[in-house]
Design an enzyme around this catalytic site. Structure first.
Site, short mmCIF file in Angstrom:
data_model
loop_
_atom_site.label_atom_id
_atom_site.label_comp_id
_atom_site.label_asym_id
_atom_site.label_seq_id
_atom_site.Cartn_x
_atom_site.Cartn_y
_atom_site.Cartn_z
N SER A 128 -30.28 17.94 49.17
CA SER A 128 -30.60 17.94 50.86
C SER A 128 -31.73 16.97 50.81
O SER A 128 -32.38 16.69 50.04
CB SER A 128 -31.16 19.13 51.16
OG SER A 128 -31.75 19.16 52.48
N HIS A 129 -31.75 16.11 51.98
CA HIS A 129 -32.86 15.09 52.23
C HIS A 129 -33.72 15.89 53.49
O HIS A 129 -34.72 14.98 53.87
CB HIS A 129 -32.11 13.86 53.01
CG HIS A 129 -31.28 13.13 51.89
ND1 HIS A 129 -31.89 11.87 51.23
CD2 HIS A 129 -30.07 13.46 51.29
CE1 HIS A 129 -30.95 11.60 50.30
NE2 HIS A 129 -29.67 12.30 50.30
N ASP A 148 -25.90 24.10 53.76
CA ASP A 148 -25.46 23.75 55.39
C ASP A 148 -25.94 25.08 56.09
O ASP A 148 -25.50 26.22 55.87
CB ASP A 148 -24.05 23.48 55.37
CG ASP A 148 -23.88 22.64 56.68
OD1 ASP A 148 -24.52 21.51 56.82
OD2 ASP A 148 -23.29 23.03 57.51
N SER A 149 -26.80 24.87 57.00
CA SER A 149 -27.33 25.86 57.98
C SER A 149 -27.37 25.56 59.39
O SER A 149 -27.26 24.45 59.68
CB SER A 149 -28.36 26.33 57.32
OG SER A 149 -29.59 25.23 57.09
N HIS A 161 -31.81 33.97 56.22
CA HIS A 161 -30.33 33.73 56.20
C HIS A 161 -30.56 32.83 54.74
O HIS A 161 -29.44 33.09 53.85
CB HIS A 161 -29.86 32.62 57.13
CG HIS A 161 -30.80 31.71 57.73
ND1 HIS A 161 -32.25 31.76 57.81
CD2 HIS A 161 -30.52 30.12 57.91
CE1 HIS A 161 -32.78 30.72 58.11
NE2 HIS A 161 -31.68 29.75 58.02
N ARG A 162 -31.43 32.15 54.29
CA ARG A 162 -31.32 31.29 53.06
C ARG A 162 -31.70 32.35 51.89
O ARG A 162 -30.81 32.10 51.06
CB ARG A 162 -32.43 30.14 53.31
CG ARG A 162 -32.30 29.31 52.16
CD ARG A 162 -33.05 27.79 52.56
NE ARG A 162 -32.42 27.30 53.65
CZ ARG A 162 -32.78 27.25 54.89
NH1 ARG A 162 -33.98 27.71 55.22
NH2 ARG A 162 -32.11 26.65 55.91
N LYS A 215 -41.01 34.82 55.39
CA LYS A 215 -39.77 34.30 55.80
C LYS A 215 -38.89 34.23 54.43
O LYS A 215 -37.55 34.72 54.64
CB LYS A 215 -39.78 32.88 56.47
CG LYS A 215 -38.43 32.36 56.85
CD LYS A 215 -38.58 30.95 57.44
CE LYS A 215 -37.21 30.42 57.54
NZ LYS A 215 -37.12 28.97 57.89
N TYR A 260 -35.83 25.08 63.98
CA TYR A 260 -35.92 25.90 65.30
C TYR A 260 -36.79 27.20 65.00
O TYR A 260 -36.76 28.28 65.96
CB TYR A 260 -34.49 26.46 65.62
CG TYR A 260 -33.81 25.60 65.87
CD1 TYR A 260 -33.41 24.98 67.48
CD2 TYR A 260 -32.65 24.64 65.05
CE1 TYR A 260 -32.35 23.84 67.65
CE2 TYR A 260 -32.12 23.70 65.51
CZ TYR A 260 -31.96 23.23 66.83
OH TYR A 260 -31.12 22.23 67.23
P1 IMP Z 1 -28.08 20.74 57.98
O1 IMP Z 1 -27.62 21.93 57.40
O2 IMP Z 1 -28.62 19.60 57.25
O3 IMP Z 1 -26.66 20.10 58.80
O4 IMP Z 1 -29.14 21.11 59.06
C1 IMP Z 1 -29.33 22.29 59.54
C2 IMP Z 1 -30.35 22.49 60.77
O5 IMP Z 1 -30.35 23.89 61.23
C3 IMP Z 1 -31.60 21.86 60.23
O6 IMP Z 1 -31.93 20.71 60.43
C4 IMP Z 1 -32.36 23.01 61.14
O7 IMP Z 1 -32.53 22.37 62.50
C5 IMP Z 1 -31.57 24.27 61.48
N1 IMP Z 1 -32.09 25.10 60.61
C6 IMP Z 1 -31.44 25.64 59.32
N2 IMP Z 1 -32.25 26.41 58.69
C7 IMP Z 1 -33.35 26.58 59.44
C8 IMP Z 1 -34.26 27.59 59.37
O8 IMP Z 1 -34.57 28.28 58.28
N3 IMP Z 1 -35.33 27.53 60.25
C9 IMP Z 1 -35.16 26.80 61.27
N4 IMP Z 1 -34.14 25.76 61.53
C10 IMP Z 1 -33.11 25.94 60.53
#
Ligand code: IMP
Length: 206
Positions: A14-15, A75-76, A189-190, A184, A163
């Site tokens: 991840s970046h 991915d989240s 979720h993580r 947290k 968020y």
């Molecule tokens: P990606 O998985 O790199 O496409 O980015 C996921 C995006 O979801 C992140 O940049 C956040 O905006 C949001 N996100 C994922 N997990 C969290 C979290 O634990 N807290 C707040 N925002 C999250």
């Protein structure tokens, strides 16, 4: 933990500094050397899949191929029920190229208002996290965690990232942004996806 990794190293694919920080904290007890894709200057693949799981796999396998090391991706995103699951896999993109989450949170709130979702019961949402572990010579494994809650406005709290300031997990009175990071990490979720990963890798689950 019995898994043998090349150089005992795991690349966090991840970046996103917020994610790298949280994943590194979750990995700390497991005894691997942890490096991020950014530190290794690995390219950031385009997320072309349509699911969290598909994009997680794509990112971990790209980092594994580029580094020759085991890689763990995340991915989240945030899925808001009144917005038919948006921003979902596009959660990062709603913040624009400058990754401005004040704008992304405002956009979610504007769309909730446009959808007439002003009562708490209409503002349910969940965070999803798909983790993918790719180890050279082994099939990739994906684990998904979800945490349910409610969208609040205005944003509150300086902790976390993305968020977090507008998401209040069910059973709590404060947002993820107001929550102590350890609290947290214990319920997110993580953390839920991570617990499955550890379970699958433990001697009894392997
Ligand atoms: P990606 O998985 O790199 O496409 O980015 C996921 C995006 O979801 C992140 O940049 C956040 O905006 C949001 N996100 C994922 N997990 C969290 C979290 O634990 N807290 C707040 N925002 C999250």
């Amino acid at each position: 933990m019995q898994l043998e990794l090349p150089d005992n190293t795991l690349v966090v694919a991840s970046h996103n500094q917020g994610k790298v920080r949280e994943i590194s904290a979750l990995l700390a007890p497991l005894g691997f050397k942890v490096v991020s894709a950014g530190e290794l200057d690995l390219p950031e693949p385009e997320e072309t899949e349509t699911t969290f799981e598909g994009n997680a796999r794509l990112k971990a396998e790209a980092a594994m191929s580029a580094s020759g090391l085991a890689a763990l991706s995340d991915d989240s995103g945030l899925c808001v029920d009144a917005l038919d699951g948006a921003p979902g896999i596009y959660s990062a993109r709603w913040a624009g190229p400058a990754k401005n989450f004040a704008i992304a949170m405002r956009k979610v709130e504007d769309e909730l208002i446009a959808a007439g979702a002003t009562a708490p019961a209409d503002r349910s949402a969940h965070f999803v996290c798909a983790l993918c572990l790719s180890v050279p010579g082994r099939p990739s494994q994906v684990f998904t965690g979800r945490v349910h809650g409610e969208m609040l406005w205005p944003p509150k709290g300086e902790h976390g990232f993305g968020y977090d300031p507008v998401f209040k997990p069910d059973g709590h009175d404060i947002t993820f942004g107001e929550m102590d990071p350890d609290a947290k990490h214990a319920m997110s979720h993580r953390a839920l996806a991570f617990a499955q990963l550890v379970e699958a890798l433990s001697p009894s689950g392997a």
